[in-house]
Scaffold this active site. Structure first.
Site, mmCIF file in Angstrom:
data_model
loop_
_atom_site.group_PDB
_atom_site.id
_atom_site.type_symbol
_atom_site.label_atom_id
_atom_site.label_comp_id
_atom_site.label_asym_id
_atom_site.label_seq_id
_atom_site.Cartn_x
_atom_site.Cartn_y
_atom_site.Cartn_z
ATOM 1 N N GLU A 1 0.819 -1.206 0.000
ATOM 2 C CA GLU A 1 0.000 0.000 0.000
ATOM 3 C C GLU A 1 0.858 1.263 0.000
ATOM 4 O OE1 GLU A 1 -2.220 -3.044 2.639
ATOM 5 O OE2 GLU A 1 -0.181 -2.612 1.999
ATOM 6 N N THR B 1 15.026 -43.031 -6.885
ATOM 7 C CA THR B 1 15.601 -41.707 -6.628
ATOM 8 C C THR B 1 17.122 -41.689 -6.564
ATOM 9 O OG1 THR B 1 15.470 -42.017 -4.231
ATOM 10 C CG2 THR B 1 13.558 -41.031 -5.329
ATOM 11 N N MET C 1 20.865 -44.508 -6.866
ATOM 12 C CA MET C 1 21.408 -45.849 -6.986
ATOM 13 C C MET C 1 21.607 -46.439 -5.582
ATOM 14 S SD MET C 1 21.353 -45.896 -10.189
ATOM 15 C CE MET C 1 22.054 -47.529 -10.493
ATOM 16 N N TRP D 1 21.827 -35.350 -10.581
ATOM 17 C CA TRP D 1 21.530 -35.169 -11.995
ATOM 18 C C TRP D 1 20.641 -36.272 -12.565
ATOM 19 C CZ3 TRP D 1 22.749 -30.773 -10.863
ATOM 20 C CH2 TRP D 1 24.013 -30.360 -10.483
ATOM 21 N N LEU E 1 22.494 -26.155 -0.593
ATOM 22 C CA LEU E 1 21.109 -25.753 -0.303
ATOM 23 C C LEU E 1 20.928 -24.234 -0.331
ATOM 24 C CD1 LEU E 1 20.165 -28.245 2.567
ATOM 25 C CD2 LEU E 1 19.814 -28.502 0.095
ATOM 26 N N LEU F 1 13.396 -39.441 5.419
ATOM 27 C CA LEU F 1 12.841 -38.243 6.041
ATOM 28 C C LEU F 1 11.522 -37.852 5.395
ATOM 29 C CD1 LEU F 1 12.915 -35.846 7.949
ATOM 30 C CD2 LEU F 1 14.487 -34.691 6.370
#
Length: 379
Positions: A55, A163, A165, A172, A206, A308
C-alpha cells in the site's frame, strides 16, 4: 457488487503480489493498485522485510491518492511492526474506497484494518477474488491458522520410481530445466530441510543461486539476497565441520538428539543447534515445525532422501509432494521415492494430483496427500 473494472484491477494487484514471492517473507507478499477515474495512478508490492508494504509503495508511486480506490490483495495491516500501519496510511492519503481480496488471518490484524478504514468514513468491500488471493500466500495462511507453515517435499525420480542408486549416488537424475525450477522453489522458501545422509552423500549447499533462477537480473539478485534457513536433521551430529551447509553463506540449523552433546568442532561453526526429543521413529518432526513457526517460516521445502520424506508423510506433516520424473530407468536395486513400511493395499496413501506439467525433458507432478489435505491451507 463488483464491476468488471474492479475485477480487472484486483487481478492486476494479484500479479503484483506474486512479484514479491521471492523476497517479501516472512511478510505475506501483497499487491496494491490505486485507481482514480478509471485509470491506474499508482501500484506496488511488498518489499523485503523492513521495507515498504504494498500500500505504501503504491501511495508513493501515486503521489496524490485523494479520492482514489485502492485494490489490495490482503487486508491492510493495523498494527505497528517494522513499518507503520498501512490502514492509517490509506486514511491519511484520503482514499475514498478500499477493495480487499481477503481478510488477514493474522490475529494482530484480523478485521481491525478494515474497521480502521470504515471508522474513517472509507467505503470498504472485502472478498473480491478471495480464493485466488489465498492461493498466493498459502504458507502464511497456514502458519497463522494452524501454527506451522506449508511443508512441501521436492523429489526427483526415474520413470521406474527410483531416486538414487543403491550406492547413494543421486545427482543429476533430472535435466537443467527441472533444476532451474527447483532453484525457484528454494527462492520462495523460508527454510530448506534435509537429512544428514543427503549432506554426507552430496555435500549439498542448499542455497539460492541467482544465475540458475532464469529470472530477470534485478529479480534474481533480490531473490538470492534472502537465502533460506538450512535445516539438517542430524541426530548424532555427524555433519562434518567443513560441509558446505556450515560455510556461513546462509543460516544453518542442526537438529539433533537432545541426549547428544554438541562437540566443540560444531560449536566453532556458524550453525545453530536445536535439541529435539528422539524416539524409535527419529527426531521430533512436529517439534521442528513448531520451532520453525516461531522463526516465522511460512514456506518449508524438504529436499531429502526417502526416509525423512516418508517420516514427514506418515506424521501428517507433509502438505504437498513435488515430484520431477525423468525419462530414465535406474533399475530394481536403486532406492525408492519414499520409505513407507506398508504391507497391504488398504494402507496405500491416496494423493490428490493438483498439477502435471512438462519441465524441459522431465515431468513435474504436484500432489497433496489426502491424509494431510484437511489441514493443508492453500493446497
Amino acid at each position: 457488487m463488483y464491476s468488471p473494472l474492479d475485477t480487472q484491477m484486483m487481478a492486476r494487484a494479484l500479479q503484483l503480489a506474486r512479484r514479491g514471492q521471492y523476497s517479501a517473507m516472512p511478510n505475506p507478499h501483497v499487491g496494491c493498485v490505486l485507481v482514480r477515474d478509471g485509470h491506474i495512478i499508482g501500484e506496488g508490492f511488498t518489499r523485503p522485510a523492513g521495507g515498504n508494504h504494498a500500500e505504501v509503495e503504491a501511495l508513493h508511486a501515486a503521489g496524490d491518492a485523494k479520492g482514489a480506490t485502492a485494490y489490495v490483495t490482503l487486508e491492510p495491516c493495523s498494527h505497528q511492526g517494522k513499518t507503520g500501519p498501512c490502514a492509517d496510511a490509506l486514511v491519511q492519503a484520503g482514499v475514498a474506497r478500499v477493495v480487499v481480496a481477503m481478510s488477514d488471518p493474522n490475529p494482530l490484524v484480523s478485521g481491525q484494518g478494515l474497521e480502521t478504514l470504515r471508522a474513517a468514513g472509507i467505503t470498504v468491500e472485502c472478498g473480491l477474488l478471495e480464493s485466488e488471493a489465498q492461493a498466493v500466500i498459502p504458507g502464511f495462511i497456514a502458519r497463522m491458522t494452524r501454527g506451522r507453515g506449508r511443508v512441501r517435499a521436492k523429489m526427483a525420480m526415474s520413470l521406474d520410481g527410483r531416486t538414487a542408486m543403491a550406492s547413494g549416488e543421486s545427482q543429476w537424475i533430472t535435466g537443467p530445466a527441472a533444476r532451474q525450477d527447483v532453484q525457484r522453489l528454494r527462492a520462495m522458501s523460508c527454510a530448506i530441510v534435509t537429512g544428514v545422509g543427503t549432506v554426507l552423500a552430496d555435500d549439498c549447499s542448499l542455497t539460492v543461486r541467482p544465475g540458475e533462477l532464469g529470472l530477470a537480473h534485478e529479480e534474481a539478485q533480490l531473490a538470492a539476497s534472502r537465502q533460506p534457513l538450512r535445516v539438517v536433521m542430524d541426530s548424532r551430529l555427524q555433519t562434518p565441520p567443513g560441509a558446505k551447509v556450515l560455510d556461513g553463506s546462509s543460516s544453518t540449523l542442526l537438529c539433533h538428539d537432545r541426549a547428544v552433546a554438541v562437540p566443540e568442532s560444531i560449536r566453532a561453526t556458524p550453525a545453530e543447534c536445536l535439541a529435539l526429543y528422539r524416539d524409535d521413529t527419529g527426531l521430533d518432526l512436529a517439534g521442528l515445525m513448531a520451532h520453525l513457526a516461531t522463526q516465522q517460516c511460512n514456506e518449508i521445502l524438504v529436499e531429502s532422501g526417502p526416509r525423512l520424506a516418508g517420516a514427514l508423510l506418515q506424521a501428517g506433516l507433509l502438505d504437498e509432494l513435488i515430484v520431477y520424473m525423468a525419462p530414465a530407468l535406474l533399475g530394481d536395486q536403486a532406492r525408492p521415492l519414499l520409505e513407507l513400511p506398508l504391507q497391504h493395499m488398504s494402507e496405500k496413501v491416496q494423493l490428490n494430483l493438483k498439477d502435471v506439467r512438462k519441465v524441459g525433458t522431465d515431468w513435474r507432478f504436484t500432489a497433496v496427500p489426502l491424509l494431510a489435505s484437511h489441514s493443508a491451507t492453500g493446497s
